[in-house]
Design a protein around this motif. Structure first.
Motif, PDB file in Angstrom:
ATOM      1  N   ILE A  88       1.223   8.895 -17.857  1.00 45.64           N
ATOM      2  CA  ILE A  88       0.310   7.759 -17.657  1.00 45.64           C
ATOM      3  C   ILE A  88       1.072   6.549 -17.124  1.00 45.64           C
ATOM      4  CG2 ILE A  88      -1.228   6.118 -18.815  1.00 45.64           C
ATOM      5  CD1 ILE A  88      -1.902   8.392 -20.796  1.00 45.64           C
ATOM      6  N   GLY A  89       2.210   6.261 -17.732  1.00 42.40           N
ATOM      7  CA  GLY A  89       3.027   5.131 -17.277  1.00 42.40           C
ATOM      8  C   GLY A  89       3.473   5.310 -15.840  1.00 42.40           C
ATOM      9  N   PHE A  90       3.794   6.541 -15.473  1.00 39.29           N
ATOM     10  CA  PHE A  90       4.212   6.876 -14.103  1.00 39.29           C
ATOM     11  C   PHE A  90       3.110   6.513 -13.105  1.00 39.29           C
ATOM     12  CE2 PHE A  90       4.252   9.702 -10.495  1.00 39.29           C
ATOM     13  CZ  PHE A  90       5.588   9.846 -10.144  1.00 39.29           C
ATOM     14  N   VAL A  91       1.888   6.957 -13.380  1.00 43.43           N
ATOM     15  CA  VAL A  91       0.764   6.727 -12.465  1.00 43.43           C
ATOM     16  C   VAL A  91       0.459   5.234 -12.345  1.00 43.43           C
ATOM     17  CG1 VAL A  91      -1.690   7.096 -12.092  1.00 43.43           C
ATOM     18  CG2 VAL A  91      -0.245   8.994 -12.850  1.00 43.43           C
ATOM     19  N   VAL A  92       0.416   4.544 -13.475  1.00 39.40           N
ATOM     20  CA  VAL A  92       0.109   3.114 -13.460  1.00 39.40           C
ATOM     21  C   VAL A  92       1.170   2.337 -12.686  1.00 39.40           C
ATOM     22  CG1 VAL A  92      -0.168   1.041 -14.876  1.00 39.40           C
ATOM     23  CG2 VAL A  92      -1.192   3.201 -15.619  1.00 39.40           C
ATOM     24  N   SER A  93       2.443   2.627 -12.930  1.00 36.45           N
ATOM     25  CA  SER A  93       3.516   1.904 -12.238  1.00 36.45           C
ATOM     26  C   SER A  93       3.485   2.182 -10.739  1.00 36.45           C
ATOM     27  CB  SER A  93       4.879   2.270 -12.823  1.00 36.45           C
ATOM     28  OG  SER A  93       5.224   3.616 -12.563  1.00 36.45           O
ATOM     29  N   PHE A  94       3.120   3.402 -10.354  1.00 33.90           N
ATOM     30  CA  PHE A  94       3.027   3.759  -8.937  1.00 33.90           C
ATOM     31  C   PHE A  94       1.969   2.914  -8.228  1.00 33.90           C
ATOM     32  CE2 PHE A  94       0.471   6.343  -5.915  1.00 33.90           C
ATOM     33  CZ  PHE A  94       1.375   6.371  -4.859  1.00 33.90           C
ATOM     34  N   VAL A  95       0.784   2.837  -8.814  1.00 33.46           N
ATOM     35  CA  VAL A  95      -0.319   2.100  -8.192  1.00 33.46           C
ATOM     36  C   VAL A  95       0.016   0.608  -8.097  1.00 33.46           C
ATOM     37  CG1 VAL A  95      -2.725   1.402  -8.450  1.00 33.46           C
ATOM     38  CG2 VAL A  95      -2.051   3.767  -8.934  1.00 33.46           C
ATOM     39  N   VAL A  96       0.540   0.047  -9.160  1.00 35.63           N
ATOM     40  CA  VAL A  96       0.851  -1.385  -9.172  1.00 35.63           C
ATOM     41  C   VAL A  96       1.973  -1.707  -8.185  1.00 35.63           C
ATOM     42  CG1 VAL A  96       1.700  -3.299 -10.586  1.00 35.63           C
ATOM     43  CG2 VAL A  96       0.055  -1.670 -11.544  1.00 35.63           C
ATOM     44  N   ALA A  97       3.013  -0.871  -8.139  1.00 35.20           N
ATOM     45  CA  ALA A  97       4.130  -1.122  -7.234  1.00 35.20           C
ATOM     46  C   ALA A  97       3.697  -1.078  -5.779  1.00 35.20           C
ATOM     47  CB  ALA A  97       5.243  -0.105  -7.477  1.00 35.20           C
ATOM     48  N   LEU A  98       2.731  -0.221  -5.451  1.00 35.40           N
ATOM     49  CA  LEU A  98       2.202  -0.177  -4.083  1.00 35.40           C
ATOM     50  C   LEU A  98       1.693  -1.549  -3.645  1.00 35.40           C
ATOM     51  CD1 LEU A  98       0.136   3.146  -3.878  1.00 35.40           C
ATOM     52  CD2 LEU A  98       2.170   2.592  -2.551  1.00 35.40           C
ATOM     53  N   LEU A  99       1.082  -2.256  -4.573  1.00 35.75           N
ATOM     54  CA  LEU A  99       0.514  -3.566  -4.261  1.00 35.75           C
ATOM     55  C   LEU A  99       1.574  -4.662  -4.227  1.00 35.75           C
ATOM     56  CD1 LEU A  99      -2.608  -3.347  -6.626  1.00 35.75           C
ATOM     57  CD2 LEU A  99      -2.500  -2.805  -4.181  1.00 35.75           C
ATOM     58  N   VAL A 100       2.642  -4.475  -4.991  1.00 33.02           N
ATOM     59  CA  VAL A 100       3.629  -5.540  -5.152  1.00 33.02           C
ATOM     60  C   VAL A 100       4.639  -5.600  -4.002  1.00 33.02           C
ATOM     61  CG1 VAL A 100       5.600  -6.285  -6.577  1.00 33.02           C
ATOM     62  CG2 VAL A 100       3.439  -5.645  -7.656  1.00 33.02           C
ATOM     63  N   ILE A 101       5.036  -4.452  -3.452  1.00 36.89           N
ATOM     64  CA  ILE A 101       6.139  -4.419  -2.490  1.00 36.89           C
ATOM     65  C   ILE A 101       5.890  -5.329  -1.284  1.00 36.89           C
ATOM     66  CG2 ILE A 101       7.342  -2.963  -0.816  1.00 36.89           C
ATOM     67  CD1 ILE A 101       7.329  -0.724  -2.818  1.00 36.89           C
ATOM     68  N   ARG A 102       4.743  -5.205  -0.636  1.00 35.89           N
ATOM     69  CA  ARG A 102       4.453  -6.024   0.543  1.00 35.89           C
ATOM     70  C   ARG A 102       4.402  -7.503   0.190  1.00 35.89           C
ATOM     71  NH1 ARG A 102       6.056  -2.733   4.417  1.00 35.89           N
ATOM     72  NH2 ARG A 102       4.775  -0.856   4.643  1.00 35.89           N
ATOM     73  N   TRP A 103       3.809  -7.806  -0.953  1.00 38.95           N
ATOM     74  CA  TRP A 103       3.738  -9.195  -1.415  1.00 38.95           C
ATOM     75  C   TRP A 103       5.140  -9.756  -1.604  1.00 38.95           C
ATOM     76  CZ3 TRP A 103       5.610 -10.853  -6.225  1.00 38.95           C
ATOM     77  CH2 TRP A 103       5.336 -12.200  -6.546  1.00 38.95           C
ATOM     78  N   PHE A 104       6.015  -8.970  -2.207  1.00 35.38           N
ATOM     79  CA  PHE A 104       7.386  -9.393  -2.464  1.00 35.38           C
ATOM     80  C   PHE A 104       8.120  -9.703  -1.163  1.00 35.38           C
ATOM     81  CE2 PHE A 104      11.873  -7.783  -3.212  1.00 35.38           C
ATOM     82  CZ  PHE A 104      12.329  -8.975  -3.750  1.00 35.38           C
ATOM     83  N   LEU A 105       7.990  -8.834  -0.168  1.00 37.38           N
ATOM     84  CA  LEU A 105       8.654  -9.066   1.116  1.00 37.38           C
ATOM     85  C   LEU A 105       8.145 -10.355   1.771  1.00 37.38           C
ATOM     86  CD1 LEU A 105       8.821  -5.481   2.669  1.00 37.38           C
ATOM     87  CD2 LEU A 105      10.728  -6.865   1.827  1.00 37.38           C
ATOM     88  N   GLY A 106       6.858 -10.634   1.612  1.00 39.19           N
ATOM     89  CA  GLY A 106       6.308 -11.864   2.167  1.00 39.19           C
ATOM     90  C   GLY A 106       6.889 -13.099   1.497  1.00 39.19           C
TER      91      GLY A 106
END
Length: 266
Positions: free
Chosen positions: A220-238
């Protein structure tokens, strides 16, 4: 292992913090202490769910990885340079990690270590941001083998919970003449072999003690972290491109200071 809400919250914490220079492991330890998340398998949970965030890098940069794979078959110099640099940067943590594994696992049980490391790391980022000069390296393939190996050696500092693997990698890259965006992306690419190796080794050492509930929590933790990280990476680079890493440094100092005060009162 623990209740579903706690697992989901920890997965969110991991997904948000994995690629930020704020220490995902440190945040998981502090969040775990705050939520009462502690048993014999919690250390493995905190390490292995990071694979979910790592999978997000593979998904977002699949074309880059595919081009490198194809390029290696064609002996393309850029693909060879990319692979060489990631491999060289990974090597120090692979060797040193095996040596200090037990020490690192013991530190995972010390929230105060995390809190202090957050503050010290935040100060270090502020200093490095002030001292960094105009970058000479603007893509991963352009790195020399010495720069890649140097980044890998600096990454080993992140074996101390709270230091931040991405933070050490990025700051090390900046100090060695790499530009901000490339430093951040290299930390993404380097995370793939680093966290795969760390998770595989931890599972090898502790698989028998996890139990069915533990495996479910990890999944469960794996799936949740995957979905959230998808959203964070682009934001972080910006954020990095526009404002640098200073906002994350101040966050570390404030969060670490609050944690020190809180832990001192327990």
């Amino acid at each position: 292992m623990t209740d579903l809400l706690t697992i989901i919250l920890l997965g969110i914490v991991e997904g948000v913090t994995e690629f930020l220079p704020v220490s995902s492991t440190g945040h998981l330890i502090l969040a775990g202490a705050l939520l009462g998340f502690k048993d014999e398998a919690s250390g493995t949970f905190e390490i292995v769910i990071q694979l979910g965030a790592i999978l997000s890098v593979i998904v977002l940069y699949w074309r880059r990885f595919w081009d490198v794979f194809v390029g290696l078959g064609r002996r393309d110099p850029r693909a060879i340079a990319f692979t060489r640099n990631v491999a060289l940067a990974f090597l120090p943590s692979a060797v040193i990690g095996l040596i200090v594994y037990k020490m690192v696992k013991a530190m995972l049980e010390s929230p105060m270590t995390v809190a202090v490391a957050l503050v010290v790391g935040g100060i270090a980022i502020l200093v490095i941001e002030r001292l960094v000069r105009a970058p000479k390296v603007t893509n991963v393939e352009q790195m020399s083998w010495k720069v890649a190996l140097g980044i890998g050696i600096i990454q080993c500092l992140a074996m101390v919970p709270g230091v931040s693997r991405s933070g050490a990698t990025i700051m090390g890259a900046l100090g060695l003449g790499v530009d901000r965006k490339t430093a951040a992306e290299f930390s993404f690419f380097l995370a793939v072999p680093t966290m795969l190796a760390a998770s595989a080794y931890d599972l090898y050492k502790n698989a028998e003690s996890i139990g069915s509930d533990g495996w479910l929590a990890i999944a469960i933790g794996f799936v949740v972290s995957f979905v959230v990280a998808l959203l964070v990476i682009r934001w972080f680079l910006g954020i990095v491109t526009r404002h640098g890493f200073t906002p994350f440094a101040w966050y570390r100092i404030v969060a670490g200071g609050v944690a020190i005060v809180w832990l001192s009162q327990l």
